[in-house]
Design a protein around this motif. Structure first.
Motif: not given
Length: 226
Positions: A106-115
């Motif tokens: 599970n890769i939890i990411y910030d969509p404002s920094r990586i799409s």
């Protein structure tokens, strides 16, 4: 080909068995150079501050975790199991190949920094998606290539890029990556979390994860955390 409690013998023989895999890990293509990914959707403004999750299976989750931890915009990577039928599986059970689960992250990411598009580019670079139910010497359905989508947008993007990459012959063989809905994710035992950073001196880390990680970092040098 990984360490379980007390499996010292497997770590001793890994130096001899995994050299071919370490070598072939250096020849994965840079998917971002394909026509399919040159127009990838960039990161969007994230006014709400909400995080999204991508779930990928790409062979050994130790490798996947170590690679995606490097990317700017990725907050957390959690190793676990998904896609199977057995509730609360142990690593030992998943290793039998009878649970239906894949090792996944599970890769939890910030969509404002990586799409999500960029994460897919990383996914298709991080492993060989043309190998069916294996990655190198790690063999079994638990090591299959899979994208577990959380919504229709992720499903459509996964299908789109697989189709385009096959059309462009980005690999020497067709992509066999499974695209399936995300259902339930079981976190792996604690000793699997942050494995490479905690066990970098182990033979598997040195001979398999490290070469793949170095190659991955070269490809995504402009997207790495500082």
């Amino acid at each position: 080909m990984k360490k379980t409690d007390g499996s010292i013998l497997r770590q001793l023989c890994v130096a001899f068995l995994l050299l071919p895999l370490a070598a072939c890990a250096q020849h994965q293509p840079d998917i971002r150079n394909t026509t399919a990914f040159k127009a990838m959707e960039p990161a969007k403004e994230n006014v709400s501050g909400k995080r999204d999750t991508a779930t990928f299976a790409a062979g050994c989750f130790w490798c996947v975790e170590a690679q995606f931890q490097q990317l700017e915009g990725v907050d957390t990577v959690i190793s676990g199991f998904t896609g199977g039928t057995v509730a609360n599986p142990s690593y030992k059970a998943v290793c039998t190949g009878t649970t239906g689960h894949a090792e996944a992250c599970n890769i939890i990411y910030d969509p404002s920094r990586i799409s999500y598009d960029e994460l897919l580019a990383a996914f298709f670079t991080a492993h060989d998606p043309t190998q069916l139910n294996r990655q190198g010497n790690d063999v079994g359905t638990q090591y299959r290539s899979a994208i577990f989508y959380h919504n229709e947008a992720q499903k459509e993007k996964a299908g789109y890029y697989i189709k385009r990459l096959n059309e462009e012959h980005a690999y020497n063989r067709p992509i066999v990556t499974e695209v399936a809905p995300y259902t339930v994710f079981y976190k792996a035992e604690d000793y699997h979390q942050d494995y490479y950073n905690q066990n970098g001196d182990q033979p598997y880390c040195q001979l398999v994860i490290r070469p793949k990680l170095e190659k991955f970092k070269k490809v995504f040098k402009d997207k790495l955390k500082h």
